[in-house]
Design a protein around this motif. Structure first.
Motif, PDB file in Angstrom:
ATOM      1  N   GLU A  75      -4.297  -5.836   2.413  1.00  0.00           N
ATOM      2  CA  GLU A  75      -4.842  -5.540   1.088  1.00  0.00           C
ATOM      3  C   GLU A  75      -6.359  -5.640   1.020  1.00  0.00           C
ATOM      4  O   GLU A  75      -6.958  -5.231   0.033  1.00  0.00           O
ATOM      5  CB  GLU A  75      -4.247  -6.504   0.046  1.00  0.00           C
ATOM      6  CG  GLU A  75      -2.755  -6.403  -0.109  1.00  0.00           C
ATOM      7  CD  GLU A  75      -2.319  -5.177  -0.882  1.00  0.00           C
ATOM      8  OE1 GLU A  75      -3.058  -4.723  -1.769  1.00  0.00           O
ATOM      9  OE2 GLU A  75      -1.232  -4.666  -0.584  1.00  0.00           O
ATOM     10  N   ALA A  76      -7.012  -6.178   2.051  1.00  0.00           N
ATOM     11  CA  ALA A  76      -8.434  -6.501   1.961  1.00  0.00           C
ATOM     12  C   ALA A  76      -9.372  -5.456   2.551  1.00  0.00           C
ATOM     13  O   ALA A  76     -10.590  -5.587   2.398  1.00  0.00           O
ATOM     14  CB  ALA A  76      -8.688  -7.854   2.617  1.00  0.00           C
ATOM     15  N   PHE A  77      -8.839  -4.406   3.195  1.00  0.00           N
ATOM     16  CA  PHE A  77      -9.711  -3.451   3.868  1.00  0.00           C
ATOM     17  C   PHE A  77      -9.300  -2.019   3.564  1.00  0.00           C
ATOM     18  O   PHE A  77      -8.138  -1.738   3.273  1.00  0.00           O
ATOM     19  CB  PHE A  77      -9.720  -3.703   5.387  1.00  0.00           C
ATOM     20  CG  PHE A  77     -10.415  -4.989   5.735  1.00  0.00           C
ATOM     21  CD1 PHE A  77     -11.774  -5.001   5.990  1.00  0.00           C
ATOM     22  CD2 PHE A  77      -9.721  -6.179   5.759  1.00  0.00           C
ATOM     23  CE1 PHE A  77     -12.431  -6.188   6.278  1.00  0.00           C
ATOM     24  CE2 PHE A  77     -10.362  -7.370   6.042  1.00  0.00           C
ATOM     25  CZ  PHE A  77     -11.717  -7.377   6.305  1.00  0.00           C
ATOM     26  N   LEU A  78     -10.293  -1.135   3.637  1.00  0.00           N
ATOM     27  CA  LEU A  78     -10.064   0.292   3.411  1.00  0.00           C
ATOM     28  C   LEU A  78      -9.511   0.901   4.689  1.00  0.00           C
ATOM     29  O   LEU A  78     -10.151   0.830   5.734  1.00  0.00           O
ATOM     30  CB  LEU A  78     -11.369   0.989   3.024  1.00  0.00           C
ATOM     31  CG  LEU A  78     -12.071   0.453   1.770  1.00  0.00           C
ATOM     32  CD1 LEU A  78     -13.404   1.152   1.586  1.00  0.00           C
ATOM     33  CD2 LEU A  78     -11.198   0.622   0.548  1.00  0.00           C
ATOM     34  N   HIS A  79      -8.371   1.473   4.611  1.00  0.00           N
ATOM     35  CA  HIS A  79      -7.720   2.021   5.796  1.00  0.00           C
ATOM     36  C   HIS A  79      -8.131   3.476   5.992  1.00  0.00           C
ATOM     37  O   HIS A  79      -8.406   4.156   5.009  1.00  0.00           O
ATOM     38  CB  HIS A  79      -6.201   1.903   5.632  1.00  0.00           C
ATOM     39  CG  HIS A  79      -5.775   0.484   5.532  1.00  0.00           C
ATOM     40  ND1 HIS A  79      -5.316  -0.216   6.603  1.00  0.00           N
ATOM     41  CD2 HIS A  79      -5.776  -0.393   4.503  1.00  0.00           C
ATOM     42  CE1 HIS A  79      -5.033  -1.450   6.228  1.00  0.00           C
ATOM     43  NE2 HIS A  79      -5.307  -1.582   4.957  1.00  0.00           N
TER      44      HIS A  79
END
Length: 155
Positions: A75-79
């Motif tokens: 949930e913490a990073f832009l994929h």
């Protein structure tokens, strides 16, 4: 230090026009003045451990906020990036991840809208557009939201 995003003041005025549920997801009006965007970049760059570069998940003119991480929360990073938790567009709006439980309040207060890519299962629900700050007060709010995104990424 956990940031309470539900305690922010409402954003003044109407929401800016955006491309809505279209990709690319862009803000179309009410941009940051150059000095406000420059200060937003400076504040993001000053977060401990953060380094900046061209975004690899957005338009080339976007400035990525990165953390060197080998282990990361979905949930913490832009994929599909493994280290970009947000980026600042040239007009001042940001795409970033925020704690999922804060999204309803941020949206109701007029600061964000969900990124349309969150409709896809392979992307986290935590990605939002944070509207471009137009003045010092809005810059402080943007910094607070950015701090919450950072805190989620460094956990």
């Amino acid at each position: 230090m956990a940031v309470d995003l539900s305690a922010l003041n409402p954003r003044k005025g109407p929401r800016p026009a955006t491309t809505g549920m279209e990709i690319p997801h862009d803000q179309l009006e009410a941009f940051s003045p150059p000095e406000i965007r420059a200060e937003l970049v400076a504040r993001g760059s000053a977060l401990p451990g953060v380094y900046t570069s061209r975004s690899l998940v957005s338009e080339p003119s976007s400035l990525a906020l990165r953390l060197p991480r080998e282990d990361r929360e979905f949930e913490a990073f832009l994929h599909p990036s493994v280290d970009e938790f947000g980026h600042i567009h040239r007009s001042g709006f940001m795409h970033l991840t925020v704690p999922v439980d804060a999204i309803p309040a941020l949206t109701e207060l007029g600061w964000t809208e969900p990124h349309p890519i969150t409709r896809r299962a392979e992307f986290p629900d935590s990605i939002v557009m944070l509207y471009a700050p137009r003045d010092e007060e809005e810059l402080d709010v943007a910094t607070t939201v950015l701090q919450a995104s950072y805190e989620q990424a460094v956990r």
